[in-house]
Each structure stands twice: as structure tokens, then as C-alpha cells.
Design a protein around this motif. Structure first.
Motif, PDB file in Angstrom:
ATOM      1  N   THR A  24      12.099   2.811  22.544  1.00  0.00           N
ATOM      2  CA  THR A  24      11.587   4.152  22.806  1.00  0.00           C
ATOM      3  C   THR A  24      11.561   5.026  21.557  1.00  0.00           C
ATOM      4  N   ASP A  25      12.012   4.503  20.417  1.00  0.00           N
ATOM      5  CA  ASP A  25      11.980   5.279  19.177  1.00  0.00           C
ATOM      6  C   ASP A  25      10.550   5.579  18.776  1.00  0.00           C
ATOM      7  N   GLU A  26      10.394   6.639  17.982  1.00  0.00           N
ATOM      8  CA  GLU A  26       9.058   7.047  17.541  1.00  0.00           C
ATOM      9  C   GLU A  26       8.551   6.091  16.471  1.00  0.00           C
ATOM     10  N   ASN A  27       7.265   5.751  16.569  1.00  0.00           N
ATOM     11  CA  ASN A  27       6.619   4.898  15.582  1.00  0.00           C
ATOM     12  C   ASN A  27       5.920   5.797  14.558  1.00  0.00           C
ATOM     13  N   VAL A  28       6.381   5.778  13.302  1.00  0.00           N
ATOM     14  CA  VAL A  28       5.817   6.661  12.277  1.00  0.00           C
ATOM     15  C   VAL A  28       4.777   5.961  11.412  1.00  0.00           C
ATOM     16  N   VAL A  29       4.440   4.716  11.735  1.00  0.00           N
ATOM     17  CA  VAL A  29       3.414   3.988  11.000  1.00  0.00           C
ATOM     18  C   VAL A  29       2.043   4.475  11.469  1.00  0.00           C
ATOM     19  N   LEU A  30       1.119   4.612  10.535  1.00  0.00           N
ATOM     20  CA  LEU A  30      -0.227   5.082  10.875  1.00  0.00           C
ATOM     21  C   LEU A  30      -0.904   4.119  11.851  1.00  0.00           C
ATOM     22  N   PRO A  31      -1.757   4.637  12.748  1.00  0.00           N
ATOM     23  CA  PRO A  31      -2.289   3.843  13.866  1.00  0.00           C
ATOM     24  C   PRO A  31      -3.118   2.613  13.498  1.00  0.00           C
ATOM     25  N   LEU A  32      -3.865   2.638  12.416  1.00  0.00           N
ATOM     26  CA  LEU A  32      -4.722   1.497  12.105  1.00  0.00           C
ATOM     27  C   LEU A  32      -3.941   0.262  11.667  1.00  0.00           C
ATOM     28  N   TYR A  33      -2.677   0.418  11.336  1.00  0.00           N
ATOM     29  CA  TYR A  33      -1.853  -0.723  10.925  1.00  0.00           C
ATOM     30  C   TYR A  33      -1.216  -1.455  12.104  1.00  0.00           C
ATOM     31  N   HIS A  34      -1.297  -0.924  13.298  1.00  0.00           N
ATOM     32  CA  HIS A  34      -0.563  -1.490  14.436  1.00  0.00           C
ATOM     33  C   HIS A  34      -0.985  -2.917  14.773  1.00  0.00           C
ATOM     34  N   ASN A  35      -2.283  -3.210  14.758  1.00  0.00           N
ATOM     35  CA  ASN A  35      -2.721  -4.576  15.068  1.00  0.00           C
ATOM     36  C   ASN A  35      -2.297  -5.561  13.988  1.00  0.00           C
ATOM     37  N   TYR A  54       0.834  -1.205   0.000  1.00  0.00           N
ATOM     38  CA  TYR A  54       0.000   0.000   0.000  1.00  0.00           C
ATOM     39  C   TYR A  54       0.866   1.251   0.000  1.00  0.00           C
ATOM     40  N   PRO A  55       1.483   1.590  -1.117  1.00  0.00           N
ATOM     41  CA  PRO A  55       2.363   2.765  -1.139  1.00  0.00           C
ATOM     42  C   PRO A  55       1.583   4.053  -0.893  1.00  0.00           C
ATOM     43  N   GLY A  56       2.141   4.918  -0.078  1.00  0.00           N
ATOM     44  CA  GLY A  56       1.539   6.219   0.158  1.00  0.00           C
ATOM     45  C   GLY A  56       0.618   6.324   1.347  1.00  0.00           C
ATOM     46  N   PHE A  57       0.175   5.211   1.908  1.00  0.00           N
ATOM     47  CA  PHE A  57      -0.780   5.272   3.012  1.00  0.00           C
ATOM     48  C   PHE A  57      -0.333   4.453   4.219  1.00  0.00           C
ATOM     49  N   VAL A  58       0.961   4.359   4.460  1.00  0.00           N
ATOM     50  CA  VAL A  58       1.462   3.569   5.590  1.00  0.00           C
ATOM     51  C   VAL A  58       2.176   4.456   6.607  1.00  0.00           C
ATOM     52  N   ILE A  59       2.962   5.402   6.148  1.00  0.00           N
ATOM     53  CA  ILE A  59       3.766   6.265   7.011  1.00  0.00           C
ATOM     54  C   ILE A  59       3.050   7.608   7.181  1.00  0.00           C
ATOM     55  N   LYS A  60       3.176   8.193   8.375  1.00  0.00           N
ATOM     56  CA  LYS A  60       2.585   9.505   8.636  1.00  0.00           C
ATOM     57  C   LYS A  60       3.120  10.528   7.648  1.00  0.00           C
ATOM     58  N   ALA A  61       2.298  11.518   7.321  1.00  0.00           N
ATOM     59  CA  ALA A  61       2.678  12.544   6.351  1.00  0.00           C
ATOM     60  C   ALA A  61       3.884  13.343   6.852  1.00  0.00           C
ATOM     61  N   ASP A  62       4.715  13.742   5.931  1.00  0.00           N
ATOM     62  CA  ASP A  62       5.906  14.563   6.202  1.00  0.00           C
ATOM     63  C   ASP A  62       6.919  13.884   7.117  1.00  0.00           C
ATOM     64  N   THR A  63       6.936  12.564   7.119  1.00  0.00           N
ATOM     65  CA  THR A  63       7.946  11.833   7.888  1.00  0.00           C
ATOM     66  C   THR A  63       8.572  10.771   7.001  1.00  0.00           C
ATOM     67  N   GLU A  64       9.724  10.328   7.393  1.00  0.00           N
ATOM     68  CA  GLU A  64      10.421   9.277   6.663  1.00  0.00           C
ATOM     69  C   GLU A  64      10.619   8.110   7.605  1.00  0.00           C
ATOM     70  N   TYR A  65      10.433   6.903   7.090  1.00  0.00           N
ATOM     71  CA  TYR A  65      10.599   5.715   7.927  1.00  0.00           C
ATOM     72  C   TYR A  65      12.075   5.407   8.122  1.00  0.00           C
ATOM     73  N   VAL A  66      12.463   5.290   9.378  1.00  0.00           N
ATOM     74  CA  VAL A  66      13.807   4.861   9.762  1.00  0.00           C
ATOM     75  C   VAL A  66      13.617   3.663  10.684  1.00  0.00           C
ATOM     76  N   PRO A  67      14.248   2.527  10.379  1.00  0.00           N
ATOM     77  CA  PRO A  67      14.071   1.350  11.231  1.00  0.00           C
ATOM     78  C   PRO A  67      14.437   1.659  12.691  1.00  0.00           C
ATOM     79  N   PRO A  68      13.615   1.187  13.631  1.00  0.00           N
ATOM     80  CA  PRO A  68      13.878   1.485  15.041  1.00  0.00           C
ATOM     81  C   PRO A  68      15.117   0.753  15.550  1.00  0.00           C
ATOM     82  N   GLU A  69      15.790   1.407  16.471  1.00  0.00           N
ATOM     83  CA  GLU A  69      16.952   0.798  17.114  1.00  0.00           C
ATOM     84  C   GLU A  69      16.723   0.586  18.605  1.00  0.00           C
TER      85      GLU A  69
END
Length: 111
Positions: free
Chosen positions: A54-65, A36-51
């Protein structure tokens, strides 16, 4: 839901070490972005794999489950988890896509 909360949810179902969790989390987000390109990451952010958890989760909330289901599938191989991941992620994508459409309709392609 933060990355820590997703980690705790996965650990309630199946204990997993953090390094494997981060690898599965990254694989899952990459899979969502390819489906689903374009509708996974919050707007104006870039996905960086967490290390860290406590890192910020930039994935949109409905995908969490659906992320939880896919990580459990990758860790244990339960086939029902994969089908639930696909169903939940498609439902989330449809919600975000319909919200973005704002009442517009797609015309059928003409021959």
C-alpha cells in the motif's frame, strides 16, 4: 499504477512472494535511476524502498510496464523480458526527456 497493481501483474505472469518482489522492485528502480538519472522519480519526492503493497509509488507512470518486465526477468531469467525492459524504459525516458526539452535543441559539441 500502484505497487499493488504491479505486484498483481507480476503474479499473473509468475507467482512470487512479497519479500522477493520488494527486493526486485528496489533493484529495478535503482537500475532505472542509474540508466536515466533525473527522469525516473516524480519531482520533489525522494525514493524510499517500499515495505508494504500500500506504499506510495513515486516512479513516473511510463516506467511501470518496464518495471514489470524486469521483475519477471529477475525472478525467472527470461532474456526477452530484459530486452523489453530496456526498450520500454528507453522509450519512457525519451518521452520525459523530450517533454522537458520544450523545443530546445542540443548543439553538437565542437572539436
Amino acid at each position: 499504477m500502484s505497487i499493488l497493481e504491479i505486484f498483481e501483474k507480476v503474479n499473473l505472469i509468475m507467482p512470487i512472494e512479497q519479500r522477493r518482489f520488494f527486493n526486485f522492485f528496489e533493484d529495478t528502480v535503482d537500475e532505472l535511476q542509474s540508466l536515466y538519472p533525473g527522469f525516473v522519480i516524480k519531482a520533489d519526492t525522494e525514493y524510499v524502498p517500499p515495505e508494504a503493497l500500500t506504499d506510495e509509488n513515486v516512479v513516473l507512470p511510463l516506467y511501470h510496464n518496464s518495471i514489470v518486465d524486469n521483475i519477471v526477468f529477475l525472478a525467472g531469467g527470461e532474456e526477452t523480458r530484459k530486452s523489453e525492459f530496456l526498450r520500454k524504459s528507453r522509450d519512457a525516458w525519451l518521452k520525459y526527456w523530450n517533454d522537458n526539452a520544450k523545443g530546445r535543441r542540443m548543439k553538437r559539441m565542437g572539436w
